[in-house]
Design an enzyme around this catalytic site. Structure first.
Site, mmCIF file in Angstrom:
data_model
loop_
_atom_site.group_PDB
_atom_site.id
_atom_site.type_symbol
_atom_site.label_atom_id
_atom_site.label_comp_id
_atom_site.label_asym_id
_atom_site.label_seq_id
_atom_site.Cartn_x
_atom_site.Cartn_y
_atom_site.Cartn_z
ATOM 1 N N TYR A 153 -17.683 20.756 -53.537
ATOM 2 C CA TYR A 153 -19.051 21.443 -53.833
ATOM 3 C C TYR A 153 -18.858 22.020 -55.206
ATOM 4 C CZ TYR A 153 -22.687 25.028 -53.835
ATOM 5 O OH TYR A 153 -23.930 25.670 -54.297
ATOM 6 N N GLU A 178 -30.660 29.099 -45.629
ATOM 7 C CA GLU A 178 -29.987 28.253 -44.591
ATOM 8 C C GLU A 178 -28.696 27.389 -45.258
ATOM 9 O OE1 GLU A 178 -33.060 25.443 -43.388
ATOM 10 O OE2 GLU A 178 -34.402 27.128 -42.775
HETATM 11 P P1 NAP Z 1 -31.144 25.721 -48.372
HETATM 12 O O1 NAP Z 1 -32.038 26.765 -47.747
HETATM 13 O O2 NAP Z 1 -30.374 24.980 -47.513
HETATM 14 O O3 NAP Z 1 -32.315 24.931 -48.814
HETATM 15 C C1 NAP Z 1 -31.783 23.609 -49.478
HETATM 16 C C2 NAP Z 1 -33.020 22.542 -50.047
HETATM 17 O O4 NAP Z 1 -32.501 21.474 -50.559
HETATM 18 C C3 NAP Z 1 -33.805 22.451 -48.721
HETATM 19 O O5 NAP Z 1 -35.216 22.640 -49.259
HETATM 20 C C4 NAP Z 1 -33.482 20.915 -48.592
HETATM 21 O O6 NAP Z 1 -34.757 20.279 -47.910
HETATM 22 C C5 NAP Z 1 -33.196 20.290 -50.080
HETATM 23 N N1 NAP Z 1 -32.312 19.102 -49.813
HETATM 24 C C6 NAP Z 1 -31.047 18.907 -49.371
HETATM 25 N N2 NAP Z 1 -30.695 17.683 -49.398
HETATM 26 C C7 NAP Z 1 -31.551 17.174 -49.927
HETATM 27 C C8 NAP Z 1 -31.819 15.714 -50.029
HETATM 28 N N3 NAP Z 1 -30.961 14.761 -49.900
HETATM 29 N N4 NAP Z 1 -33.185 15.415 -50.542
HETATM 30 C C9 NAP Z 1 -34.263 16.010 -50.882
HETATM 31 N N5 NAP Z 1 -33.901 17.393 -50.831
HETATM 32 C C10 NAP Z 1 -32.697 17.941 -50.133
HETATM 33 O O7 NAP Z 1 -30.324 26.228 -49.314
HETATM 34 P P2 NAP Z 1 -30.593 27.234 -50.658
HETATM 35 O O8 NAP Z 1 -29.479 28.325 -50.644
HETATM 36 O O9 NAP Z 1 -32.187 27.454 -50.816
HETATM 37 O O10 NAP Z 1 -30.072 26.131 -51.820
HETATM 38 C C11 NAP Z 1 -30.647 25.688 -52.843
HETATM 39 C C12 NAP Z 1 -29.962 25.559 -54.007
HETATM 40 O O11 NAP Z 1 -29.083 26.521 -54.380
HETATM 41 C C13 NAP Z 1 -28.891 24.304 -54.000
HETATM 42 O O12 NAP Z 1 -28.521 23.474 -54.964
HETATM 43 C C14 NAP Z 1 -27.654 25.185 -53.567
HETATM 44 O O13 NAP Z 1 -26.420 24.634 -53.915
HETATM 45 C C15 NAP Z 1 -28.019 26.393 -54.644
HETATM 46 N N6 NAP Z 1 -27.079 27.509 -54.237
HETATM 47 C C16 NAP Z 1 -27.210 28.356 -53.231
HETATM 48 C C17 NAP Z 1 -26.488 29.358 -52.888
HETATM 49 C C18 NAP Z 1 -26.380 30.184 -51.658
HETATM 50 O O14 NAP Z 1 -25.535 31.090 -51.597
HETATM 51 N N7 NAP Z 1 -27.352 30.018 -50.856
HETATM 52 C C19 NAP Z 1 -25.663 29.866 -53.956
HETATM 53 C C20 NAP Z 1 -25.483 29.195 -55.368
HETATM 54 C C21 NAP Z 1 -26.380 28.215 -55.311
HETATM 55 P P3 NAP Z 1 -34.409 19.083 -46.858
HETATM 56 O O15 NAP Z 1 -33.421 19.394 -45.925
HETATM 57 O O16 NAP Z 1 -35.953 19.276 -46.079
HETATM 58 O O17 NAP Z 1 -34.455 17.796 -47.427
#
Ligand code: NAP
Length: 255
Positions: free
Chosen positions: A153, A189
């Protein structure tokens, strides 16, 4: 039609909150993800709080052909993308490098790196033709630091930040802005996905402190894209107060 923002991974978390915030800011919105039911609910919610147009597109960003088909399908004013928020992404598993699951590795690289590359290339071509645009990449504190059992990651987010910086250079002569936002822990999530549905494990990630929430990041993205034409915010790292970097937290036990 007015300003248009395309947000990937908008069926949950940061992407969903960003779609709602940018709609409130007056952007017409394209939301993408694999879960169409979620996207349709979001579309209805956006319509209930604003007068903007909303288009939903269901595809897996890992699939190069699907990404191309989606961009080719957009026509007329729906091609005039002012803002691309590259947000779709995930972590899978929490294993020492030597024990890592190869399928998890492929999915993280294919989504966080290759998916971002596929869509950014096509959208940046549209932006180059228009001579304007703004790409905002959601990276992570893991884009500059690594932590135990998160190697792939972290590698994927290092790559996402490198791509962000290199896109900024290549798109410079075309007046296109490229920004990155690197959040620490955000309560979405994300951990449920990482721990493959294990609610207890996921919840434990956010215990003992107040993490960021999706709206915090959405507000930041809204701020980034609302700067004057001559201003670009290059890279921002943001954490909650209880987090110093990718691995140091001040967690209170028993809270
Ligand atoms: P989340 O609630 O799990 O949302 C992730 C989103 O990405 C969902 O809408 C999911 O949609 C989409 N996604 C995942 N795989 C995909 C695929 N193969 N094709 C199309 N869409 C896809 O997580 P989040 O925290 O909002 O994450 C958003 C971003 O923030 C990510 O890039 C993550 O790495 C980054 N981030 C998160 C955190 C944290 O602590 N939460 C910290 C730093 C960075 P579907 O499942 O419907 O496809």
């Amino acid at each position: 039609m007015g300003k248009l923002a395309l947000i990937t991974g908008a069926s949950a978390g940061i992407g969903r909150a960003t779609a709602l915030k940018l709609a409130k800011d007056g952007y017409n919105i394209i939301v993408t993800g694999r879960r169409n039911d979620r996207l349709e609910l979001l579309q209805a919610e956006i319509k209930s709080i604003s007068n903007v147009n909303v288009f939903t597109a269901q595809f897996d960003i890992q699939q190069r052909e699907a990404v191309t088909e989606f961009i080719n399908f957009l026509n007329g004013e729906w091609r005039d993308i002012d803002v691309l928020v590259n947000n779709a992404g995930l972590a899978l598993g929490n294993d020492a490098f030597q024990n890592g699951n190869l399928d998890d590795w492929d999915t993280m690289i294919d989504t966080n790196v290759k998916g971002m590359m596929y869509i950014s290339k096509l959208v940046s071509q549209i932006m180059v033709k228009r001579g304007k645009g703004h790409i905002v990449n959601v990276t992570s504190t893991a884009s500059t630091q690594v932590y135990k059992d998160g190697g792939i990651y972290c590698a994927s987010k290092h790559a996402a930040l490198a791509l962000s910086k290199s896109m900024r250079i290549d798109l410079l002569p075309h007046g296109i802005k490229v920004s990155s936002v690197s959040p620490g822990a955000v309560d979405t999530e994300f951990s449920l996905v990482r721990f493959k549905g294990n609610q207890q494990k996921a919840e434990s990630v956010y215990e003992g402190y107040t993490p960021l929430n999706a709206d915090d990041i959405a507000n930041l993205i809204s701020f980034i894209v609302s700067q004057p034409d001559h201003v670009n915010i290059n890279d921002i790292e943001v954490t909650c107060v209880a987090q110093a970097n990718a691995y140091y937290f001040d967690k209170k036990s028993g809270s």
